[in-house]
Design a protein around this motif. Structure first.
Motif: not given
Length: 397
Positions: A168-190
């Motif tokens: 979803x980082x390759x898409x336009x995003x306007x949902x703050x909650x989605x930003x937070x979920x993506x951030x957590x997913x990034x940390x888990x993936x790392x």
């Protein structure tokens, strides 16, 4: 009464189901479109092709202050892959990765890809009717890249979940909650990939990740952070796009039965068919660059430090380049390979050969195995603007 200026709105209902009428209108009326949100959009083939070859930037730090920069800032910490780096960093990363991702090594995967496809087709035959996304289009590229990298099977389900968010980082995003979920997913993936990298360093094997760890050029190697970023790129940008290519290609054939019949009688067209699928419905609909100095298109000057979107999907349907049948699927189109779906210039897709191979084997064997292949319900789209494709493709065999 003055007519209101055309405004590109990808959030308009129905756009992601079929964006091509909107792109056609833009090409005809405003092919160099300045959007009030602070970015520019190019939709004509010649303009897009030239833009892709130009030496522009992908570094968001160059952006002038504004809404676009504010959103891109959200993902700053994850901009470690070659997709988001300029030379000399991009040159260094790409040269290291390309040493272990050669056309010869990709071609050697065909027997394994064929085995995976045939196994999936056996299951489809037993079921009679399936969602082709979950039965073939998604598991094939995911399995291939996981095996290439040597990722532990136990981690596959979690990686699928996390990569589904990270894409979803390759898409336009306007949902703050989605930003937070993506951030957590990034940390888990790392964390997950970091553990695998540590294991591979201690226990190297005959796989792509071990090769990436070992590869060296003039004393230079990839750091752990760089390794993790390239692995995520392969899953997110590489895997998801191939899902769209396979699903979009099959759907295009089912909606053009005369072309499906042609492919069955002319299997020699299978390679060119993949190029036409890429042109007809681009798995990646757009790419972006940032101007480093004023950039002129059709006598319009785009200022320096501006975010510019090049519509690959629109360029691939431009009737001025492709002719009056640009909106038709034609598997024998002689110049189909001139599509821009893999980008261009120094950021031309490194995984193009693998995507082509997976799509050719999957679609060729699917249509040959099932002469009664047909749609079996309504197609559901994934709602994405950039990595647009079917989310559900019901077929009967």
């Amino acid at each position: 009464m003055t007519e209101a200026p055309l405004l590109f709105n990808p959030f308009e209902p129905g756009f992601t189901d079929d964006p091509y009428p909107a792109y056609h209108l833009l090409r005809q009326t405003d092919p160099v479109h300045e959007h009030p949100f602070g970015f520019w959009l190019l939709t004509a083939y010649d303009d897009v092709a030239a833009f892709l070859r130009a030496r522009l930037s992908v570094d968001d730090r160059l952006l002038a202050p504004g809404p676009v920069r504010d959103q891109r800032e959200q993902f700053r910490r994850d901009r470690r892959s070659m997709l988001d780096r300029d030379p000399p960093d991009h040159t260094r990363l790409r040269s290291l990765v390309s040493k272990v991702f050669t056309p010869r090594q990709v071609a050697a995967l065909e027997p394994e890809i064929t085995h995976i496809v045939d196994s999936a087709l056996d299951d489809i035959a037993d079921a009679g009717s399936v969602d082709l996304i979950s039965a073939l289009a998604f598991p094939l590229p995911f399995t291939v890249i996981s095996r290439m990298l040597g990722m532990p099977p136990a981690d596959h389900a979690l990686i699928r979940e996390l990569s589904g968010l990270l894409v979803r980082t390759l898409e336009p995003i306007g949902d703050p909650q989605l930003f937070e979920e993506i951030g957590k997913a990034s940390e888990r993936m790392d964390t997950l990939i970091g553990e695998v990298i540590a294991h591979k360093r201690a226990n190297p094997a005959d796989d792509l990740l071990s090769s990436l760890i070992a590869v060296e050029h003039q004393g230079d190697r990839l750091t752990d952070d760089e390794l993790a970023a390239q692995v995520v790129l392969l899953y997110v940008a590489g895997h998801e796009t191939t899902v769209n290519l396979i699903a979009g290609g099959v759907l295009a054939l089912l909606r053009h039965p005369e072309q499906l019949a042609l492919l069955r009688t002319r299997p020699d067209l299978s390679g060119n068919a993949v190029e036409e699928f890429l042109r007809y419905d681009s798995p990646v609909q757009q790419t972006r660059r940032i101007t480093t100095e004023p950039y002129t298109v059709r006598d319009q000057v785009i200022p320096a430090n501006t975010f510019v979107v090049a519509s690959l999907a629109s360029a691939n349907r431009d009737e001025r380049f492709w002719g009056p049948d640009a909106d038709r699927l034609r598997l024998d189109r002689e110049n189909a390979r001139e599509h821009v779906s893999f980008g261009g210039g120094r950021h031309h897709c490194l995984g193009a050969a693998l995507a082509r191979l997976e799509a050719r084997v999957a679609i060729e064997r699917l249509v040959r195995r099932f002469p009664g292949l047909a749609l079996d319900g309504e197609v559901e789209w994934n709602g994405r603007i950039n990595l647009r494709g079917p989310a559900r493709l019901p077929v009967a065999v």
